[in-house]
Design a protein around this motif. Structure first.
Motif, PDB file in Angstrom:
ATOM      1  N   MET A  50       0.827  -1.216   0.000  1.00  0.00           N
ATOM      2  CA  MET A  50       0.000   0.000   0.000  1.00  0.00           C
ATOM      3  C   MET A  50       0.858   1.262   0.000  1.00  0.00           C
ATOM      4  SD  MET A  50      -3.382  -0.812   2.281  1.00  0.00           S
ATOM      5  CE  MET A  50      -2.497  -1.209   3.766  1.00  0.00           C
ATOM      6  N   ALA A  51       1.965   1.250   0.733  1.00  0.00           N
ATOM      7  CA  ALA A  51       2.857   2.414   0.732  1.00  0.00           C
ATOM      8  C   ALA A  51       3.424   2.639  -0.671  1.00  0.00           C
ATOM      9  CB  ALA A  51       3.983   2.216   1.750  1.00  0.00           C
ATOM     10  N   GLY A  52       3.757   1.544  -1.349  1.00  0.00           N
ATOM     11  CA  GLY A  52       4.248   1.669  -2.722  1.00  0.00           C
ATOM     12  C   GLY A  52       3.207   2.233  -3.664  1.00  0.00           C
ATOM     13  N   PHE A  53       1.969   1.754  -3.547  1.00  0.00           N
ATOM     14  CA  PHE A  53       0.887   2.299  -4.375  1.00  0.00           C
ATOM     15  C   PHE A  53       0.670   3.783  -4.082  1.00  0.00           C
ATOM     16  CE2 PHE A  53      -1.270  -2.084  -4.796  1.00  0.00           C
ATOM     17  CZ  PHE A  53      -0.581  -2.336  -5.981  1.00  0.00           C
ATOM     18  N   THR A  54       0.767   4.136  -2.815  1.00  0.00           N
ATOM     19  CA  THR A  54       0.566   5.530  -2.438  1.00  0.00           C
ATOM     20  C   THR A  54       1.653   6.419  -3.030  1.00  0.00           C
ATOM     21  OG1 THR A  54      -0.501   4.847  -0.389  1.00  0.00           O
ATOM     22  CG2 THR A  54       0.290   7.097  -0.486  1.00  0.00           C
ATOM     23  N   LEU A  55       2.893   5.957  -2.981  1.00  0.00           N
ATOM     24  CA  LEU A  55       3.974   6.742  -3.580  1.00  0.00           C
ATOM     25  C   LEU A  55       3.757   6.905  -5.083  1.00  0.00           C
ATOM     26  CD1 LEU A  55       7.068   5.351  -1.670  1.00  0.00           C
ATOM     27  CD2 LEU A  55       6.197   7.677  -1.608  1.00  0.00           C
ATOM     28  N   THR A  56       3.299   5.854  -5.725  1.00  0.00           N
ATOM     29  CA  THR A  56       3.004   5.923  -7.158  1.00  0.00           C
ATOM     30  C   THR A  56       1.884   6.921  -7.418  1.00  0.00           C
ATOM     31  OG1 THR A  56       3.698   3.643  -7.461  1.00  0.00           O
ATOM     32  CG2 THR A  56       2.328   4.589  -9.177  1.00  0.00           C
ATOM     33  N   SER A  57       0.843   6.896  -6.591  1.00  0.00           N
ATOM     34  CA  SER A  57      -0.268   7.825  -6.797  1.00  0.00           C
ATOM     35  C   SER A  57       0.180   9.272  -6.580  1.00  0.00           C
ATOM     36  CB  SER A  57      -1.448   7.486  -5.888  1.00  0.00           C
ATOM     37  OG  SER A  57      -1.176   7.830  -4.547  1.00  0.00           O
ATOM     38  N   CYS A  72      -5.402  19.377  -1.242  1.00  0.00           N
ATOM     39  CA  CYS A  72      -5.122  19.338   0.197  1.00  0.00           C
ATOM     40  C   CYS A  72      -5.515  17.987   0.793  1.00  0.00           C
ATOM     41  CB  CYS A  72      -5.866  20.479   0.887  1.00  0.00           C
ATOM     42  SG  CYS A  72      -5.546  20.595   2.650  1.00  0.00           S
ATOM     43  N   ILE A  73      -6.702  17.513   0.451  1.00  0.00           N
ATOM     44  CA  ILE A  73      -7.171  16.215   0.960  1.00  0.00           C
ATOM     45  C   ILE A  73      -6.301  15.088   0.421  1.00  0.00           C
ATOM     46  CG2 ILE A  73      -9.095  14.570   0.863  1.00  0.00           C
ATOM     47  CD1 ILE A  73     -10.967  17.043   0.940  1.00  0.00           C
ATOM     48  N   LEU A  74      -5.950  15.155  -0.872  1.00  0.00           N
ATOM     49  CA  LEU A  74      -5.095  14.125  -1.466  1.00  0.00           C
ATOM     50  C   LEU A  74      -3.739  14.091  -0.783  1.00  0.00           C
ATOM     51  CD1 LEU A  74      -4.570  11.983  -3.636  1.00  0.00           C
ATOM     52  CD2 LEU A  74      -3.774  13.837  -5.136  1.00  0.00           C
ATOM     53  N   HIS A  75      -3.125  15.243  -0.571  1.00  0.00           N
ATOM     54  CA  HIS A  75      -1.819  15.271   0.073  1.00  0.00           C
ATOM     55  C   HIS A  75      -1.897  14.796   1.524  1.00  0.00           C
ATOM     56  CE1 HIS A  75      -0.005  18.278  -3.016  1.00  0.00           C
ATOM     57  NE2 HIS A  75      -0.142  17.055  -3.490  1.00  0.00           N
ATOM     58  N   PHE A  76      -2.974  15.132   2.208  1.00  0.00           N
ATOM     59  CA  PHE A  76      -3.162  14.632   3.575  1.00  0.00           C
ATOM     60  C   PHE A  76      -3.261  13.106   3.579  1.00  0.00           C
ATOM     61  CE2 PHE A  76      -6.027  13.161   6.926  1.00  0.00           C
ATOM     62  CZ  PHE A  76      -5.306  13.548   8.050  1.00  0.00           C
ATOM     63  N   CYS A  77      -4.082  12.561   2.682  1.00  0.00           N
ATOM     64  CA  CYS A  77      -4.247  11.101   2.616  1.00  0.00           C
ATOM     65  C   CYS A  77      -2.947  10.413   2.220  1.00  0.00           C
ATOM     66  CB  CYS A  77      -5.366  10.732   1.649  1.00  0.00           C
ATOM     67  SG  CYS A  77      -7.009  11.125   2.250  1.00  0.00           S
ATOM     68  N   ILE A  78      -2.218  11.005   1.273  1.00  0.00           N
ATOM     69  CA  ILE A  78      -0.941  10.421   0.848  1.00  0.00           C
ATOM     70  C   ILE A  78       0.059  10.424   2.002  1.00  0.00           C
ATOM     71  CG2 ILE A  78       1.090  10.877  -0.589  1.00  0.00           C
ATOM     72  CD1 ILE A  78      -0.862  11.644  -2.839  1.00  0.00           C
ATOM     73  N   THR A  79       0.174  11.554   2.670  1.00  0.00           N
ATOM     74  CA  THR A  79       1.113  11.651   3.795  1.00  0.00           C
ATOM     75  C   THR A  79       0.738  10.685   4.908  1.00  0.00           C
ATOM     76  OG1 THR A  79       1.495  13.974   3.268  1.00  0.00           O
ATOM     77  CG2 THR A  79       2.137  13.235   5.468  1.00  0.00           C
ATOM     78  N   THR A  80      -0.531  10.634   5.239  1.00  0.00           N
ATOM     79  CA  THR A  80      -0.997   9.716   6.290  1.00  0.00           C
ATOM     80  C   THR A  80      -0.746   8.276   5.887  1.00  0.00           C
ATOM     81  OG1 THR A  80      -2.702  11.293   6.940  1.00  0.00           O
ATOM     82  CG2 THR A  80      -2.981   9.030   7.682  1.00  0.00           C
ATOM     83  N   SER A  81      -1.086   7.927   4.659  1.00  0.00           N
ATOM     84  CA  SER A  81      -0.907   6.554   4.182  1.00  0.00           C
ATOM     85  C   SER A  81       0.554   6.130   4.244  1.00  0.00           C
ATOM     86  CB  SER A  81      -1.439   6.419   2.757  1.00  0.00           C
ATOM     87  OG  SER A  81      -1.164   5.135   2.248  1.00  0.00           O
ATOM     88  N   ILE A  82       1.425   6.969   3.724  1.00  0.00           N
ATOM     89  CA  ILE A  82       2.851   6.621   3.725  1.00  0.00           C
ATOM     90  C   ILE A  82       3.363   6.477   5.156  1.00  0.00           C
ATOM     91  CG2 ILE A  82       5.164   7.474   3.162  1.00  0.00           C
ATOM     92  CD1 ILE A  82       3.898   8.686   0.617  1.00  0.00           C
ATOM     93  N   CYS A  83       3.017   7.413   6.006  1.00  0.00           N
ATOM     94  CA  CYS A  83       3.522   7.383   7.389  1.00  0.00           C
ATOM     95  C   CYS A  83       3.022   6.158   8.156  1.00  0.00           C
ATOM     96  CB  CYS A  83       3.149   8.662   8.118  1.00  0.00           C
ATOM     97  SG  CYS A  83       4.058  10.108   7.537  1.00  0.00           S
ATOM     98  N   VAL A  84       1.719   5.921   8.154  1.00  0.00           N
ATOM     99  CA  VAL A  84       1.207   4.806   8.962  1.00  0.00           C
ATOM    100  C   VAL A  84       1.578   3.454   8.351  1.00  0.00           C
ATOM    101  CG1 VAL A  84      -0.628   6.115  10.079  1.00  0.00           C
ATOM    102  CG2 VAL A  84      -1.133   4.866   7.994  1.00  0.00           C
ATOM    103  N   ASN A  85       1.659   3.374   7.032  1.00  0.00           N
ATOM    104  CA  ASN A  85       2.074   2.108   6.428  1.00  0.00           C
ATOM    105  C   ASN A  85       3.543   1.806   6.700  1.00  0.00           C
ATOM    106  OD1 ASN A  85      -0.281   0.932   5.226  1.00  0.00           O
ATOM    107  ND2 ASN A  85      -0.264   2.577   3.729  1.00  0.00           N
ATOM    108  N   PHE A  86       4.396   2.825   6.605  1.00  0.00           N
ATOM    109  CA  PHE A  86       5.802   2.605   6.959  1.00  0.00           C
ATOM    110  C   PHE A  86       5.958   2.286   8.444  1.00  0.00           C
ATOM    111  CE2 PHE A  86       7.846   5.167   3.262  1.00  0.00           C
ATOM    112  CZ  PHE A  86       7.640   4.091   2.408  1.00  0.00           C
ATOM    113  N   LEU A  87       5.190   2.955   9.282  1.00  0.00           N
ATOM    114  CA  LEU A  87       5.222   2.659  10.714  1.00  0.00           C
ATOM    115  C   LEU A  87       4.784   1.217  10.967  1.00  0.00           C
ATOM    116  CD1 LEU A  87       5.670   3.654  13.599  1.00  0.00           C
ATOM    117  CD2 LEU A  87       3.312   4.470  13.592  1.00  0.00           C
ATOM    118  N   CYS A  88       3.753   0.781  10.261  1.00  0.00           N
ATOM    119  CA  CYS A  88       3.279  -0.594  10.390  1.00  0.00           C
ATOM    120  C   CYS A  88       4.365  -1.586   9.971  1.00  0.00           C
ATOM    121  CB  CYS A  88       2.015  -0.787   9.553  1.00  0.00           C
ATOM    122  SG  CYS A  88       1.286  -2.425   9.686  1.00  0.00           S
ATOM    123  N   VAL A  89       5.004  -1.327   8.847  1.00  0.00           N
ATOM    124  CA  VAL A  89       6.082  -2.208   8.377  1.00  0.00           C
ATOM    125  C   VAL A  89       7.229  -2.233   9.384  1.00  0.00           C
ATOM    126  CG1 VAL A  89       7.844  -2.525   6.587  1.00  0.00           C
ATOM    127  CG2 VAL A  89       5.501  -1.987   5.938  1.00  0.00           C
TER     128      VAL A  89
END
Length: 140
Positions: A50-57, A72-89
């Motif tokens: 998911m983090a990889g897909f988010t970076l691609t998006s 603004c919403i897209l950048h918030f979702c992208i930042t949140t996705s990358i951060c929590v997915n990397f934290l999860c990994v």
């Protein structure tokens, strides 16, 4: 003399029973350890994807300039996705490596400690994963 033999036989039986109970407990805890490792590995793999897909998006999605709120919403979702997915990994990696090492190479009783500690981290890992799923969906 027969009484002493019976008492020592009972003591030996008690020690054997305690040893068998301890061995069965360790076998059960080892199964729990393996289950945690398999489950966490699956979650960590999905979070990395998911983090990889988010970076691609982030690279591929280009919104028109007059859509500031959408950006603004897209950048918030992208930042949140990358951060929590990397934290999860990162948490999955740490917990599986530490837990397995502690369980197998630790002192007596370390199997119980490692499995209990992995169980304690399970909630945090699954919350990060759930937030990552939602944030990744928000990028779409």
């Amino acid at each position: 003399h027969a009484l002493r033999a019976a008492v020592s036989m009972l003591a030996a039986d008690k020690l054997l029973l305690q040893s068998e109970v301890k061995n069965r407990s360790i076998v059960l805890r080892e199964k729990e350890l393996k289950l945690f490792n398999v489950n966490f590995s699956a979650v960590g793999t999905q979070a990395a994807i998911m983090a990889g897909f988010t970076l691609t998006s982030f690279v591929e999605i280009d919104l028109p300039p007059n859509r500031e709120w959408a950006k603004c919403i897209l950048h918030f979702c992208i930042t949140t996705s990358i951060c929590v997915n990397f934290l999860c990994v990162a948490m999955v990696t740490f917990v599986t490596v530490w837990g397995s090492g502690k369980a197998l190479r630790g002192l007596d009783g370390s199997m119980d400690y490692a499995v209990d500690a992995m169980n304690d981290e399970r909630t945090f890992i699954f919350i990060c994963f759930g937030m990552g799923v939602l944030a990744t969906l928000g990028c779409l």
